[in-house]
Design an enzyme around this catalytic site. Structure first.
Site, short mmCIF file in Angstrom:
data_model
loop_
_atom_site.label_atom_id
_atom_site.label_comp_id
_atom_site.label_asym_id
_atom_site.label_seq_id
_atom_site.Cartn_x
_atom_site.Cartn_y
_atom_site.Cartn_z
N ASP A 93 19.10 13.60 -14.22
CA ASP A 93 17.99 12.98 -14.98
C ASP A 93 17.52 13.87 -16.13
OD1 ASP A 93 17.86 10.60 -13.57
OD2 ASP A 93 16.44 11.37 -12.10
N LYS A 122 15.91 9.56 -3.38
CA LYS A 122 16.40 10.76 -4.07
C LYS A 122 16.15 12.06 -3.28
CE LYS A 122 16.23 8.95 -8.78
NZ LYS A 122 15.79 9.18 -10.17
#
Ligand code: ATR
Length: 285
Positions: free
Chosen positions: A108, A72
């Site tokens: 997220d 990420k």
């Protein structure tokens, strides 16, 4: 499995390893539901090959990809443009290839908020009161940033390693505190972002008695679906939100960007993705 044409849209999830990812099943469900000429693939790629792999996907005409552990942060670095959610997180979980450019976002935190809005029922608002976030890793950062950006009046971070929580608080800015013990008495939301309570990890021990009756308790752990924390919350009559909702909701923006359809999170999808997730941990012994 649909039969693809030469115009099929392509996306997938980049991870290492990626075999455990539930994203192909999740996106595959939506592709089939909407009868889309497209595919979503597991894309295992070693960390040292990540940047080249992303560029190769763009060259191959992929519409984009999700990014999971451990890529990420590397995904953030590979983007030509990132949106505020990604900049805030310092990490990217959704890539969109558009007009020869690589665009990154981090869904997220948004997925978490959507999950709590859905799971806690009508009337839950992030502005309603203080939140307590257990943990100080990447997931805590995404959750705390989303809460603050949505108007939460105070976020208190509680972590095993306090220095990590202090660093995260400094980085986030705004009404963020660090505490040794969770200030539950006035909390409107309690969130576990640690791995405690996950299958194979130690349990999370926390007395929920001080929480107000209107508080919501959320866990981002989703194996098992009903963690000890959520079971304790329900036993106290509190609203409990499991971690599967965050997984499902964070996937929506990517799917919409790649395949051109706004997908829904509903009971049928939940059951399909949760098919192999235990509801509770098997009793010890
Ligand atoms: P993620 O990116 O998924 O948030 P992470 O960065 O590894 O993962 O963070 C894991 C979180 O769980 C951290 O807050 C970690 O606490 P430390 O910062 O002290 O490591 C917490 N955690 C993991 N195992 C734990 C344990 N046994 N007891 C308490 N906290 C734990």
């Amino acid at each position: 499995m649909p039969i693809l044409t030469g115009k099929a849209r392509k996306a997938g999830v980049l991870g290492w390893p990626v075999a455990h990812s539930r994203s192909p099943r999740l996106h595959g469900f939506w592709l089939e539901r909407h009868r889309i000429d497209g595919c979503y693939l597991p894309l295992p790629v070693r960390p040292d090959r990540f940047a080249d792999a992303v560029k190769a996907l763009a060259d191959l005409g992929f519409a984009g990809a999700n990014v999971t552990i451990p890529h990420k942060e590397a995904a953030f670095a590979v983007c030509d443009a990132v949106d505020p959610s990604a900049r805030r997180a310092g990490a990217v979980n959704t890539l969109v290839f558009r007009d020869g450019r690589i665009e990154g976002s981090n869904t997220d935190g948004w997925g978490f908020l959507e999950s709590v809005r859905e799971g806690a029922g009508s009337g839950w608002r992030s502005e309603a009161g203080p939140a307590v976030v257990l943990g100080a890793g990447g997931a805590a950062r995404a959750v705390a940033a989303a809460l603050l950006d949505a108007g939460c009046p105070r976020v208190t971070l509680v972590n095993r390693t306090p220095a990590r929580a202090e660093a995260l608080a400094r980085d986030l800015g705004g009404p963020v505190a660090v505490a040794e013990r969770p200030p539950l008495e006035d909390a409107a939301l309690l969130v576990n972002t640690t791995s405690l309570g996950m299958q194979g990890q130690p349990p999370l021990h926390l007395d929920l008695v001080p929480l107000p009756a209107a508080a919501v308790v959320a866990d981002i752990v989703y194996v098992p679906l009903e963690t000890g924390l959520l079971a304790a919350a329900r036993a106290r009559g509190l609203r409990a939100v499991d971690g599967l909702g965050m997984l499902l909701h964070q996937a929506r923006p990517g799917f919409a960007a790649w395949f051109g359809v706004e997908p829904a999170v509903d009971a049928e999808l939940r059951a399909f993705v949760a098919h192999d997730i235990p509801r509770t941990l098997a009793a010890a012994g």
